[in-house]
Design a protein around this motif. Structure first.
Motif: not given
Length: 166
Positions: A1-2, A8-10, A162-165
């Motif tokens: 999840m970005t 936004f969900l928070r 930190l790690i991009q998919p």
């Protein structure tokens, strides 16, 4: 999840919590205070019982000294006493009645003859509607939701991946 989706969900979650909390507090206080203005206008009969003039002469009374009404109510004074009584502009002979339409929200004190203190309070209020109650919940819940959002993001920051998919 970005990261932006998590933020936004928070915010969405804390806004929902704010609305639920304000709704609960608003409705609980509304019910605990016994709001008498959440009704449609009606005719309200105020009966002056026989012997009221004698009681007033002795400094006694078994009648209320004020009442709360909704805009549009009609107050009807019914005199069962043996003497003429008055309430503000109304003069009510024995065995008759007089009516007053309450069409303006205001708090008034009228002179009267059926209370020992010679005054009677009329508190005329706007009717509390469902939309009024919803607006009250929104006016409290949205700011509360924004505060909860700000505090939750400050207290528990959302870390970026930190790690991009790939």
């Amino acid at each position: 999840m970005t990261h932006s989706k998590r933020v936004f969900l928070r915010i969405l979650t804390t806004m929902t919590i704010g609305l639920i909390v304000s709704g609960f507090i608003s409705e609980a206080s509304f019910r605990l205070l016994g709001n008498t203005t959440s009704r449609a206008p009606t005719t309200i009969d105020f009966v002056i019982p026989e012997g009221t003039a004698n009681k007033v002469a002795n400094g006694e009374s078994n009648l209320v000294e004020s009442m709360t009404f909704v805009v549009g109510d009609i107050l009807t004074i019914i005199n069962h006493d043996s003497v003429t009584h008055s309430l503000g502009p109304m003069v009510v002979p024995p065995g008759s009645s007089a009516s007053l339409t309450l069409d303006t929200p205001e708090n008034q004190r009228f002179s009267c003859s059926f209370n020992p203190n010679q005054f009677f309070g009329l508190d005329v209020r706007e009717a509390t509607t469902t939309s009024t109650r919803i607006i009250g919940i929104l006016l409290a819940g949205i700011p509360l939701g924004f505060l909860l959002s700000a505090y939750s993001l400050a207290a528990w920051p959302i870390k970026k991946n930190l790690i991009q998919p790939s």
